[in-house]
Design an enzyme around this catalytic site. Sequence first.
Site, PDB file in Angstrom:
ATOM      1  N   GLY A   1     -13.928  60.103 -18.222  1.00 49.50           N
ATOM      2  CA  GLY A   1     -14.138  60.266 -19.866  1.00 49.50           C
ATOM      3  C   GLY A   1     -13.887  58.794 -20.685  1.00 49.50           C
ATOM      4  O   GLY A   1     -13.051  58.426 -20.091  1.00 49.50           O
ATOM      5  N   ASP A   2     -14.238  58.801 -21.537  1.00 47.89           N
ATOM      6  CA  ASP A   2     -14.478  57.779 -22.465  1.00 47.89           C
ATOM      7  C   ASP A   2     -12.805  57.648 -23.162  1.00 47.89           C
ATOM      8  O   ASP A   2     -12.520  56.444 -23.498  1.00 47.89           O
ATOM      9  CB  ASP A   2     -15.366  57.642 -23.652  1.00 47.89           C
ATOM     10  CG  ASP A   2     -16.843  57.751 -23.381  1.00 47.89           C
ATOM     11  OD1 ASP A   2     -16.674  56.899 -22.390  1.00 47.89           O
ATOM     12  OD2 ASP A   2     -17.550  58.469 -23.828  1.00 47.89           O
TER      13      ASP A   2
ATOM     14  N   ASP B   1     -23.623  53.874 -19.729  1.00 48.67           N
ATOM     15  CA  ASP B   1     -22.247  53.030 -20.486  1.00 48.67           C
ATOM     16  C   ASP B   1     -22.437  51.508 -20.152  1.00 48.67           C
ATOM     17  O   ASP B   1     -23.017  51.145 -19.202  1.00 48.67           O
ATOM     18  CB  ASP B   1     -21.174  53.912 -19.822  1.00 48.67           C
ATOM     19  CG  ASP B   1     -19.855  53.591 -20.942  1.00 48.67           C
ATOM     20  OD1 ASP B   1     -20.166  52.948 -21.988  1.00 48.67           O
ATOM     21  OD2 ASP B   1     -18.839  54.076 -20.619  1.00 48.67           O
TER      22      ASP B   1
ATOM     23  N   GLN C   1     -20.696  54.377 -27.274  1.00 46.93           N
ATOM     24  CA  GLN C   1     -21.422  53.297 -27.915  1.00 46.93           C
ATOM     25  C   GLN C   1     -22.906  52.877 -27.389  1.00 46.93           C
ATOM     26  O   GLN C   1     -23.681  52.875 -28.210  1.00 46.93           O
ATOM     27  CB  GLN C   1     -20.615  51.783 -27.865  1.00 46.93           C
ATOM     28  CG  GLN C   1     -21.245  50.907 -28.868  1.00 46.93           C
ATOM     29  CD  GLN C   1     -20.337  49.567 -29.014  1.00 46.93           C
ATOM     30  OE1 GLN C   1     -19.066  49.667 -28.984  1.00 46.93           O
ATOM     31  NE2 GLN C   1     -21.112  48.625 -29.211  1.00 46.93           N
ATOM     32  N   PHE C   2     -22.919  52.684 -26.150  1.00 42.54           N
ATOM     33  CA  PHE C   2     -24.380  52.548 -25.530  1.00 42.54           C
ATOM     34  C   PHE C   2     -25.149  53.479 -25.807  1.00 42.54           C
ATOM     35  O   PHE C   2     -26.350  53.179 -26.265  1.00 42.54           O
ATOM     36  CB  PHE C   2     -24.076  52.097 -24.095  1.00 42.54           C
ATOM     37  CG  PHE C   2     -25.313  52.009 -23.227  1.00 42.54           C
ATOM     38  CD1 PHE C   2     -26.017  50.924 -23.467  1.00 42.54           C
ATOM     39  CD2 PHE C   2     -25.723  52.994 -22.432  1.00 42.54           C
ATOM     40  CE1 PHE C   2     -27.130  50.689 -22.574  1.00 42.54           C
ATOM     41  CE2 PHE C   2     -26.976  52.528 -21.548  1.00 42.54           C
ATOM     42  CZ  PHE C   2     -27.775  51.535 -21.680  1.00 42.54           C
TER      43      PHE C   2
ATOM     44  N   THR D   1     -17.806  58.233 -29.204  1.00 42.29           N
ATOM     45  CA  THR D   1     -16.526  58.461 -28.189  1.00 42.29           C
ATOM     46  C   THR D   1     -15.893  57.233 -27.925  1.00 42.29           C
ATOM     47  O   THR D   1     -14.806  57.201 -27.632  1.00 42.29           O
ATOM     48  CB  THR D   1     -16.642  59.253 -26.943  1.00 42.29           C
ATOM     49  OG1 THR D   1     -17.720  58.823 -26.235  1.00 42.29           O
ATOM     50  CG2 THR D   1     -17.224  60.780 -27.482  1.00 42.29           C
TER      51      THR D   1
END
Length: 120
Positions: free
Chosen positions: A117-118, A14, A43-44, A78
């Site tokens: 969590g995201d 992340d 995203q990463f 996410t």
Amino acid sequence: NPDLRYVCDPVMGDHGELYVPKELVEIYRDIVVPQSYMVLPNQFEAELLTKTTISSESDAIKACNILHDKGVEIVIITSLFYSEGEIILLGSSRKEGNECCFKLQMPKLPHYYTGTGDLC
């Protein structure tokens, strides 16, 4: 089991930092993801899996389409950080020629939480 649906949350890293050995990225991208019914990268991770940079909504949709082209039916990125002050969740599905895309926008809190969590 041919009826098994595999959901992959590729917990690889992340914010530009890998949590796993870099050799696992290729295994996720080339072996695990194509066998998955649903993929839930941040995203990463989505950038690593698609070899693209995401800096806009159109980039995120492009990343989803790359994952769909690998055989994934449902993609949910996410946490996207291309919009100032917001965290965006982008979902996309593709099945038998039918496509659907949705997005959720949430205010970005001025805190950083790990292990929650995201979406927290």
